[in-house]
Design an enzyme around this catalytic site. Structure first.
Site, PDB file in Angstrom:
ATOM      1  CG  ASP A  10      -1.611   1.283   1.442  1.00 18.26           C
ATOM      2  OD1 ASP A  10      -2.344   1.696   0.528  1.00 18.26           O
ATOM      3  OD2 ASP A  10      -1.417   1.922   2.504  1.00 18.26           O
ATOM      4  CG  ASP A  12      -1.867   8.459   1.852  1.00 16.81           C
ATOM      5  OD1 ASP A  12      -0.914   8.820   2.566  1.00 16.81           O
ATOM      6  OD2 ASP A  12      -2.752   9.229   1.483  1.00 16.81           O
ATOM      7  CG  ASP A 206      -2.032   2.719   6.442  1.00 16.81           C
ATOM      8  OD1 ASP A 206      -2.143   2.414   5.236  1.00 16.81           O
ATOM      9  OD2 ASP A 206      -2.698   3.616   6.983  1.00 16.81           O
TER      10      ASP A 206
END
Lengths: 257, 257
Positions: A10, A12, A206
């Site tokens: 991922d 961001d 995240d």
């Protein structure tokens, strides 16, 4: 700790936060390159083209080639062209989506579309939403690049594509097919592009509800890094735990050595 | 049949259909005027000012004064000024809403609003929706003129205010207070303006989920005319029946004599 042959990563909250690089993200990518481990950056951001995303990473000194970026717009275009090659599409979205559709020889039309596709569009108008409704009511398939309800910005949380999609959903009474994380669709396509089986690949992110769930939905092992959205205490409220949970990517790096 | 002293009357589907007058609507209003029975036109259309609505009616040869029109924008402005006189409002909407808010001495602001109000806005932009989100996230009350999911037009069903409202609802996780029909809020204000008790007043409309439900929610008797949205067979699926059901207003006129 298993020795993974490839990584889906991922962006961001994992590699950068807005315009700031996250500590150890560069070192992590460098390590993957040194070991020759293939990896793809997998993002729900439909607004940018892969070359724009790769450039943003390189501008932060994170090595990234255009073909190492897999956006939900690319996954959406692939999904549609598999469903119906040369399909006609009424699209609401930004350059990342429009270019991905054109790259896949999908015809962009205003009426009598086979599919309506919606991605985040900061230039959305009532007329665009109206045309989306009319096409869906006329029988077009209804596809949305991703269900993210908000976009975090410096101004605060702004409406995400899941919120814009709800206009078409409520007005037509139809449910869209979502493509992006946490759906397995984007992950299976990313794995295919990576060329590795799911058992050999680790999903790193995240955000539990999108990244980690996407990994789980596609049958991958998952690494949750606590550098973005999900906090350790959030995990008390979920049934299925990530394969690994780490404060930052340095902990993973240390174990790779 | 009870002898009602006043009437609350829906417009679209009851008095006109788009640009066409519905048969016997003029005769019905003429009869109310001849008998000196007070009546208000009560509409969920937030986009027009009451003088514009009255003019549209007179252009169809239906007698109507500005002060016989009660829009959901007027109800919304009244609701807010009762909640907090001189409140500051971030408004998304058309002239009917913006003028109603100004008429009630509510201050239109972009930031730090006491309330966010949304009504149908055919000039909606992402920035307007973004500001709505930011104000709600900063603690502003969240008000929507009405929950109608679609607007019937010659082109087909286009997104209504209930659909636009869903963007703010999904992006903020907050539920709005709706003002228009079927809510009792607009009906209670209309009754107050009419100056009659609910027991003496009849609600007339074509739409069971909005008009008839609004009448029921406010404790009025209801007349459903089958000249618009709701069909006789739809009534098989609802528990509470309207007080009266008629094919058109002529049947009511005949009974009034």
């Amino acid at each position: 700790m298993k020795n993974y042959q490839g990584y889906l990563i991922d962006l961001d909250g994992t590699v950068y936060l807005g315009k700031e690089r996250i500590p150890y993200a560069r070192e992590f990518i460098n390590a993957l390159n040194e070991k020759g481990l293939p990896h793809l950056f997998v993002t729900n951001n439909s607004s940018k083209r892969p070359d724009q995303v790769a450039k943003k990473l390189r501008d932060m000194d994170i090595p990234a080639e255009t073909d190492q970026v897999f956006t939900t717009s690319m996954a959406t275009a692939t999904f549609l062209s598999k469903k119906k090659p040369d399909a006609s599409v009424y699209a609401i979205g930004e350059v990342g989506l429009l270019d991905a559709l054109s790259d896949h020889q999908l015809e962009l039309v205003d009426e009598d579309a086979d599919f309506v596709v919606i991605g985040i569009d900061r230039d959305v108008t009532y007329e665009k939403l109206a045309k989306g409704c009319l096409n869906i009511n006329d029988g077009a398939g209804f596809i949305s690049t991703n269900a993210d309800v908000t976009i975090p910005t410096e101004r605060g949380f702004l409406p995400g594509n899941g919120s814009l999609t709800s206009v078409l959903e409520v007005a037509t009474g139809q449910k869209p097919t979502f493509i992006g994380k946490p759906q397995a669709i984007i992950m299976e396509q990313a794995l295919e592009k990576l060329g590795l089986p799911k058992e050999e690949t680790l999903m790193v992110g995240d955000n539990y509800p999108t990244d980690i769930s996407a990994g789980m939905n596609a049958g991958l092992d998952t690494l949750l890094v606590l550098t973005g959205v999900t906090k350790r205490e959030d995990l008390k409220h979920v049934e299925k735990q990530p394969t690994y949970v780490m404060n930052h990517l340095k902990e993973w790096l240390d174990q790779m050595k």
